[in-house]
Design a protein around this motif. Sequence first.
Motif, PDB file in Angstrom:
ATOM      1  N   ILE A  62       1.087  -1.347   0.379  1.00  8.31           N
ATOM      2  CA  ILE A  62       0.126   0.078   0.450  1.00  8.31           C
ATOM      3  C   ILE A  62       1.165   1.235   0.100  1.00  8.31           C
ATOM      4  N   SER A  63       1.497   0.795   0.289  1.00 10.38           N
ATOM      5  CA  SER A  63       2.710   2.626   0.588  1.00 10.38           C
ATOM      6  C   SER A  63       3.616   2.596  -1.110  1.00 10.38           C
ATOM      7  N   TYR A  64       3.834   0.865  -1.134  1.00  8.34           N
ATOM      8  CA  TYR A  64       4.896   1.575  -1.740  1.00  8.34           C
ATOM      9  C   TYR A  64       3.758   2.525  -3.328  1.00  8.34           C
ATOM     10  N   ARG A  65       1.952   1.786  -3.208  1.00  3.96           N
ATOM     11  CA  ARG A  65       1.696   2.208  -4.628  1.00  3.96           C
ATOM     12  C   ARG A  65       1.341   3.692  -4.451  1.00  3.96           C
ATOM     13  N   GLY A  66       1.346   4.422  -2.864  1.00  2.00           N
ATOM     14  CA  GLY A  66       1.201   5.506  -1.963  1.00  2.00           C
ATOM     15  C   GLY A  66      -0.127   5.717  -1.687  1.00  2.00           C
ATOM     16  N   ASP A  67      -0.139   5.241  -1.056  1.00  2.78           N
ATOM     17  CA  ASP A  67      -1.948   4.884  -0.614  1.00  2.78           C
ATOM     18  C   ASP A  67      -1.679   5.169   0.829  1.00  2.78           C
ATOM     19  N   LEU A  68      -0.540   5.362   1.534  1.00  2.00           N
ATOM     20  CA  LEU A  68      -0.296   5.213   3.231  1.00  2.00           C
ATOM     21  C   LEU A  68      -0.250   6.540   3.333  1.00  2.00           C
ATOM     22  N   LEU A  69      -0.602   7.289   4.420  1.00  2.00           N
ATOM     23  CA  LEU A  69      -0.272   8.466   4.894  1.00  2.00           C
ATOM     24  C   LEU A  69      -0.509   8.368   7.049  1.00  2.00           C
ATOM     25  N   PRO A  70       0.231   8.122   7.655  1.00  2.00           N
ATOM     26  CA  PRO A  70       0.038   8.870   8.795  1.00  2.00           C
ATOM     27  C   PRO A  70      -1.816   8.867   9.531  1.00  2.00           C
TER      28      PRO A  70
ATOM     29  N   ASP B 172      -8.008   7.710   8.071  1.00  2.00           N
ATOM     30  CA  ASP B 172      -8.886   7.050   8.891  1.00  2.00           C
ATOM     31  C   ASP B 172      -8.497   5.686   9.052  1.00  2.00           C
ATOM     32  N   TRP B 173      -8.229   4.542   7.617  1.00  2.00           N
ATOM     33  CA  TRP B 173      -8.216   4.011   7.797  1.00  2.00           C
ATOM     34  C   TRP B 173      -7.008   3.084   8.185  1.00  2.00           C
ATOM     35  N   VAL B 174      -6.347   3.852   8.564  1.00  2.00           N
ATOM     36  CA  VAL B 174      -4.526   3.884   9.018  1.00  2.00           C
ATOM     37  C   VAL B 174      -4.763   3.878  10.878  1.00  2.00           C
ATOM     38  N   LYS B 175      -5.820   5.420  11.057  1.00  2.00           N
ATOM     39  CA  LYS B 175      -6.549   4.826  12.698  1.00  2.00           C
ATOM     40  C   LYS B 175      -7.118   4.020  13.503  1.00  2.00           C
ATOM     41  N   LEU B 176      -7.973   3.285  12.228  1.00  2.00           N
ATOM     42  CA  LEU B 176      -8.969   2.066  12.336  1.00  2.00           C
ATOM     43  C   LEU B 176      -7.851   1.118  12.536  1.00  2.00           C
ATOM     44  N   LEU B 177      -6.988   1.043  12.037  1.00  2.00           N
ATOM     45  CA  LEU B 177      -6.062  -0.491  12.087  1.00  2.00           C
ATOM     46  C   LEU B 177      -5.016  -0.235  13.078  1.00  2.00           C
ATOM     47  N   GLN B 178      -4.756   0.731  13.533  1.00  2.00           N
ATOM     48  CA  GLN B 178      -3.496   0.980  14.889  1.00  2.00           C
ATOM     49  C   GLN B 178      -4.525   0.602  15.670  1.00  2.00           C
ATOM     50  N   ARG B 179      -5.867   0.902  16.132  1.00  2.00           N
ATOM     51  CA  ARG B 179      -6.839   0.693  17.257  1.00  2.00           C
ATOM     52  C   ARG B 179      -6.844  -1.284  16.947  1.00  2.00           C
ATOM     53  N   GLY B 180      -6.751  -1.474  15.845  1.00  2.00           N
ATOM     54  CA  GLY B 180      -7.296  -3.045  16.043  1.00  2.00           C
ATOM     55  C   GLY B 180      -8.306  -3.222  16.093  1.00  2.00           C
ATOM     56  N   LYS B 181      -9.169  -2.282  14.620  1.00  2.00           N
ATOM     57  CA  LYS B 181     -10.760  -2.464  13.913  1.00  2.00           C
ATOM     58  C   LYS B 181     -10.099  -2.808  12.703  1.00  2.00           C
ATOM     59  N   ASN B 182     -10.110  -4.332  12.431  1.00  2.00           N
ATOM     60  CA  ASN B 182      -9.033  -4.265  10.730  1.00  2.00           C
ATOM     61  C   ASN B 182     -10.108  -5.128   9.802  1.00  2.00           C
ATOM     62  N   ILE B 183     -11.978  -5.142   9.955  1.00  2.00           N
ATOM     63  CA  ILE B 183     -12.123  -4.777   9.692  1.00  2.00           C
ATOM     64  C   ILE B 183     -12.952  -3.251   8.759  1.00  2.00           C
ATOM     65  N   GLU B 184     -13.429  -2.559  10.253  1.00  2.00           N
ATOM     66  CA  GLU B 184     -13.438  -1.107   9.617  1.00  2.00           C
ATOM     67  C   GLU B 184     -12.732  -0.416   8.676  1.00  2.00           C
ATOM     68  N   ALA B 185     -11.259  -0.600   9.004  1.00  2.00           N
ATOM     69  CA  ALA B 185      -9.816  -0.615   8.264  1.00  2.00           C
ATOM     70  C   ALA B 185      -9.880  -0.867   6.970  1.00  2.00           C
ATOM     71  N   ALA B 186     -10.212  -1.347   6.785  1.00  2.00           N
ATOM     72  CA  ALA B 186     -10.611  -2.490   5.750  1.00  2.00           C
ATOM     73  C   ALA B 186     -11.543  -1.827   4.279  1.00  2.00           C
ATOM     74  N   ASN B 187     -12.519  -1.253   5.341  1.00  2.00           N
ATOM     75  CA  ASN B 187     -13.533  -1.133   4.309  1.00  2.00           C
ATOM     76  C   ASN B 187     -13.297   0.162   4.269  1.00  2.00           C
ATOM     77  N   GLU B 188     -12.943   1.166   5.328  1.00  2.00           N
ATOM     78  CA  GLU B 188     -12.519   2.570   5.262  1.00  2.00           C
ATOM     79  C   GLU B 188     -11.488   2.885   3.695  1.00  2.00           C
TER      80      GLU B 188
END
Length: 265
Positions: A205-213, A216-232
């Motif tokens: 995802i970072s390689y493709r340029g889609d990862l910034l700190p 919203d999906w990054v924040k969700l993943l950091q909180r362990g909300k994997n499904i919500e993060a994937a949808n976001e």
Amino acid sequence: MTQQFDESMKEIVLGLVAIGTAPYSVSKIEDVFAKDPVPIEQKIDALETADDILKSSNFHRAVEEYIQRLQKGDPDSEEKDTKINPVQDIPPDKSDSQIKAIASTLIKPVEIYGTNISEPRNKRFLRPYKDDTGVYTIGIGHKIGDGSKAAKNKWIKKYGHTITPKFAEKLFDKQLDYHLNRVKEIFGATFNYFTDGQAAVLVDISYRGDLLPNMDWVKLLQRGKNIEAANEYLDHEEYKKRKKKGRDGVVKRMERNAGILANKS
């Protein structure tokens, strides 16, 4: 060792350092302090000193958990809690080489034909070319500078019109290192709780340029909300635009990544 520690504190710090190669847990830290009980403040000082010496992510996470429990207010709470609910070992440090190997198998087939840049049909990627968004690229999805025509011309002046497969692989490996370190920096301690596959997906995802700190999906993943993060993660303008036209390579790539991120097992 700092001068502020007396001999007994030095022994405690050395005791913590001595087991630095083992998987750490709160219970193992407790074992060290059980041999020579000291006030909470001195425990924290000893832990922070050992943390500076060891520079181990495993130990650092165990220290953070141990200090949080100390600061609950009950000096003996860690011993009481451990007897009731044994603390599991902190996950071991991940293997960079393993994550990079998985990331390579994810990235190469969507950037070139197959996984071997030396194959004759991949010869076109050894010259500067425009990707499907108009960005100048070379090798295994390596963006040339800022992707502009000026950057391409500067590249040609320095490296020539073509590169070798070996040089393409070298560029790719350097990019994997860069993006893996970037993922670690963004996710911090959370990184070691991902599976190797999830860590590799984040590199992609970072390689493709889609990862910034701040995404919203990054924040969700950091909180362990994997499904919500994937949808976001799939609530993405380019993804939705492309999917309206069908399931091209980018759509399939993002859906694959979302599926891996959503799976906690």
